[in-house]
Every structure is written in C-alpha cells, then in structure tokens.
Design a protein around this motif. Structure first.
Motif, PDB file in Angstrom:
ATOM      1  N   ALA A  14      -8.287 -17.610   4.102  1.00  9.88           N
ATOM      2  CA  ALA A  14      -8.939 -16.327   4.417  1.00  9.88           C
ATOM      3  C   ALA A  14      -8.341 -15.742   5.689  1.00  9.88           C
ATOM      4  O   ALA A  14      -8.094 -14.536   5.780  1.00  9.88           O
ATOM      5  CB  ALA A  14     -10.449 -16.521   4.566  1.00  9.88           C
ATOM      6  N   GLU A  15      -8.073 -16.601   6.665  1.00  5.95           N
ATOM      7  CA  GLU A  15      -7.507 -16.162   7.941  1.00  5.95           C
ATOM      8  C   GLU A  15      -6.105 -15.567   7.728  1.00  5.95           C
ATOM      9  O   GLU A  15      -5.791 -14.497   8.257  1.00  5.95           O
ATOM     10  CB  GLU A  15      -7.429 -17.363   8.895  1.00  5.95           C
ATOM     11  CG  GLU A  15      -7.177 -16.999  10.332  1.00  5.95           C
ATOM     12  CD  GLU A  15      -7.140 -18.237  11.234  1.00  5.95           C
ATOM     13  OE1 GLU A  15      -6.790 -19.337  10.754  1.00  5.95           O
ATOM     14  OE2 GLU A  15      -7.474 -18.098  12.427  1.00  5.95           O
ATOM     15  N   ALA A  16      -5.288 -16.258   6.924  1.00  7.99           N
ATOM     16  CA  ALA A  16      -3.920 -15.783   6.671  1.00  7.99           C
ATOM     17  C   ALA A  16      -3.947 -14.451   5.921  1.00  7.99           C
ATOM     18  O   ALA A  16      -3.188 -13.527   6.249  1.00  7.99           O
ATOM     19  CB  ALA A  16      -3.145 -16.832   5.870  1.00  7.99           C
ATOM     20  N   GLN A  17      -4.830 -14.343   4.939  1.00  2.90           N
ATOM     21  CA  GLN A  17      -4.894 -13.097   4.163  1.00  2.90           C
ATOM     22  C   GLN A  17      -5.410 -11.949   5.033  1.00  2.90           C
ATOM     23  O   GLN A  17      -4.961 -10.815   4.905  1.00  2.90           O
ATOM     24  CB  GLN A  17      -5.768 -13.293   2.924  1.00  2.90           C
ATOM     25  CG  GLN A  17      -5.103 -14.206   1.896  1.00  2.90           C
ATOM     26  CD  GLN A  17      -5.961 -14.457   0.657  1.00  2.90           C
ATOM     27  OE1 GLN A  17      -6.699 -13.595   0.215  1.00  2.90           O
ATOM     28  NE2 GLN A  17      -5.854 -15.651   0.107  1.00  2.90           N
ATOM     29  N   ALA A  18      -6.335 -12.255   5.937  1.00  9.68           N
ATOM     30  CA  ALA A  18      -6.853 -11.226   6.853  1.00  9.68           C
ATOM     31  C   ALA A  18      -5.718 -10.719   7.744  1.00  9.68           C
ATOM     32  O   ALA A  18      -5.562  -9.516   7.951  1.00  9.68           O
ATOM     33  CB  ALA A  18      -7.987 -11.803   7.702  1.00  9.68           C
ATOM     34  N   ARG A  19      -4.935 -11.661   8.247  1.00 11.22           N
ATOM     35  CA  ARG A  19      -3.817 -11.297   9.124  1.00 11.22           C
ATOM     36  C   ARG A  19      -2.861 -10.361   8.380  1.00 11.22           C
ATOM     37  O   ARG A  19      -2.435  -9.339   8.915  1.00 11.22           O
ATOM     38  CB  ARG A  19      -3.081 -12.569   9.585  1.00 11.22           C
ATOM     39  CG  ARG A  19      -2.290 -12.361  10.872  1.00 11.22           C
ATOM     40  CD  ARG A  19      -1.592 -13.633  11.360  1.00 11.22           C
ATOM     41  NE  ARG A  19      -2.461 -14.794  11.416  1.00 11.22           N
ATOM     42  CZ  ARG A  19      -2.264 -15.916  10.742  1.00 11.22           C
ATOM     43  NH1 ARG A  19      -1.223 -16.046   9.939  1.00 11.22           N
ATOM     44  NH2 ARG A  19      -3.096 -16.926  10.858  1.00 11.22           N
ATOM     45  N   ALA A  20      -2.564 -10.716   7.126  1.00 10.92           N
ATOM     46  CA  ALA A  20      -1.650  -9.895   6.310  1.00 10.92           C
ATOM     47  C   ALA A  20      -2.198  -8.483   6.112  1.00 10.92           C
ATOM     48  O   ALA A  20      -1.441  -7.525   5.982  1.00 10.92           O
ATOM     49  CB  ALA A  20      -1.409 -10.581   4.967  1.00 10.92           C
ATOM     50  N   GLU A  21      -3.525  -8.370   6.097  1.00 17.04           N
ATOM     51  CA  GLU A  21      -4.150  -7.053   5.880  1.00 17.04           C
ATOM     52  C   GLU A  21      -4.468  -6.328   7.181  1.00 17.04           C
ATOM     53  O   GLU A  21      -5.031  -5.234   7.168  1.00 17.04           O
ATOM     54  CB  GLU A  21      -5.475  -7.232   5.113  1.00 17.04           C
ATOM     55  CG  GLU A  21      -5.308  -7.657   3.694  1.00 17.04           C
ATOM     56  CD  GLU A  21      -6.646  -7.792   2.976  1.00 17.04           C
ATOM     57  OE1 GLU A  21      -7.640  -7.163   3.404  1.00 17.04           O
ATOM     58  OE2 GLU A  21      -6.697  -8.551   2.000  1.00 17.04           O
TER      59      GLU A  21
END
Ligand code: AMP
Ligand code: MG
Length: 199
Positions: free
Chosen positions: A24-31
């Motif tokens: 979730a953290e990685a996907q948030a960063r990407a967004e």
C-alpha cells in the motif's frame, strides 16, 4: 496539510500484514499520496534497545505480562507522537490480539485506542492453511521465530481477532474492513487497503 487518516492494520502472524502494508505504501508513493507505515513491534523492540536490552521481536510475546503491558503503553505514546508528526495518512501495523503463554492480550486496549484515535480498523486475513504454510517458510528462512500452530488454533486466533476488532470498533466508532490476502494476492490486497484509506 490537513491531518490524514490513522489506519490500524492488523492480522495474525504469518498472514502477510507487513507485506500488504508495504505494498500500500509503495502504491501510494507511485500515486503521489502521502502515506507512512509505523510498526508497533518495531517500536517495542526500540524501547527495549534503549534500555540496553536486546529482545528478538518474536520473544516479546513470551515476556511476563506486566512487562508486555508497560511496553505496550510506552509504544502507544511513542506512536501517538509519530502520528501527530506525520504528514498524510498513517498505517499502524499491529495485532488485534497477541497470543501469549498467559492468554490473548488485546493489542489495542482502550487506553491504546484513545492514544492512537484510529479512523479505520483493518483485519488482514488469509486461509489458515496458507498462514500455516507461511509460518513454516518464515521459520525455515530463519528470519522469524513464528510459532507453528495447528489449523484449529489458527482458526481460533482469526475468530478471536474479529471479535476483538468489533469491540475496538464500538469503542472508537471506527469501521472495520476485512481484506483477504490469498497466496500471490499481496498487490491486490495492498491496492484495496490504499483505496480504503483514500476513500
Ligand atoms: P509483528 O512483527 O507484527 O509480529 O510484531 C512483533 C511483536 O510485537 C508481536 O509478536 C508482539 O509481541 C508485539 N506487539 C506488536 N503489536 C503489539 C500490541 N499492539 N500490543 C502488544 N504487543 C504488540
Ligand atoms: Mg509483520
């Protein structure tokens, strides 16, 4: 920036909770969404270290109950400070219940909930057969000292976590969401977690 959401993500050991939170953290960063993950167990280990006591994270739950409770309360105070200082959303990676030799210790007793003020409670779940397999894998990898458990005991721990989650929900008014993390499904589980946080 306005304070983001405080999300308490929980799951029994071996369910893949930390992996899903990191996803979730990685996907948030990407967004470009601000999101950080704090780990309750890490904070407890750090507090012990500051006292010059090195304890493996998987030995914390075997310590005497009084010590676990003191550490739990101290960690809650530290986490509450970290939440206040955080920009954006915060996920706290922890447990609804900790299986100790003395019984199930609630991971989020009333005073901890009052310190952390969660907006959302999340239960990350998987089939007990998969959890058992992951625990064996972790043990063999030598990273974790996971307790091996019979399937029946894992079922009990999953059920008990749900019961305690409902109590936490009533105490805080925060809703409970259940996210499934089947084998190979961590990306999808992480995406669901992020969607819940953003929503
Ligand atoms: P974990 O890495 O999430 O399995 O956490 C490691 C250990 O930290 C757990 O087995 C517990 O002993 C301890 N721990 C984590 N969260 C809590 C909590 N909320 N209350 C008490 N102990 C906790
Ligand atoms: Mg973990």
């Amino acid at each position: 920036m306005a304070r983001g959401k405080v999300v308490i993500a929980t799951g029994i050991p071996g369910v893949g909770k930390t992996t899903v939170c990191k996803e979730a953290e990685a996907q948030a960063r990407a967004e470009g969404v601000k999101l950080s993950v704090l780990n309750y167990g890490d904070v407890m280990v750090e507090i012990m270290e500051k006292r010059g006591l090195l304890v493996h994270r998987d030995k914390l739950r075997k310590m005497d109950m009084a010590t676990q409770k003191v550490l739990q309360a101290e960690a809650a105070a530290k986490l509450a400070k970290a939440v206040k200082a955080a920009e954006g959303h915060v996920i706290i990676d922890t447990h609804m219940v900790v299986r100790t030799p003395f019984g199930y210790l609630p991971g989020l007793p009333k005073h901890v909930l009052e310190a952390l003020k969660p907006d959302l409670l999340v239960l990350i779940e998987a089939d007990p057969e998969e959890i058992a397999a992951r625990r064996v894998k972790d043990l063999e990898a030598g990273e974790r000292l996971r307790d091996e458990r019979r399937i029946e005991e894992l079922r009990e721990e999953l059920m008990f976590s749900r019961m305690v989650a409902s109590a936490c929900s009533v105490l805080t008014g925060a809703p409970v969401a259940i996210i499934k993390n089947p084998a190979g499904g961590q990306r999808e589980a992480g995406r669901k977690l992020l969607e819940l946080i953003k929503g």
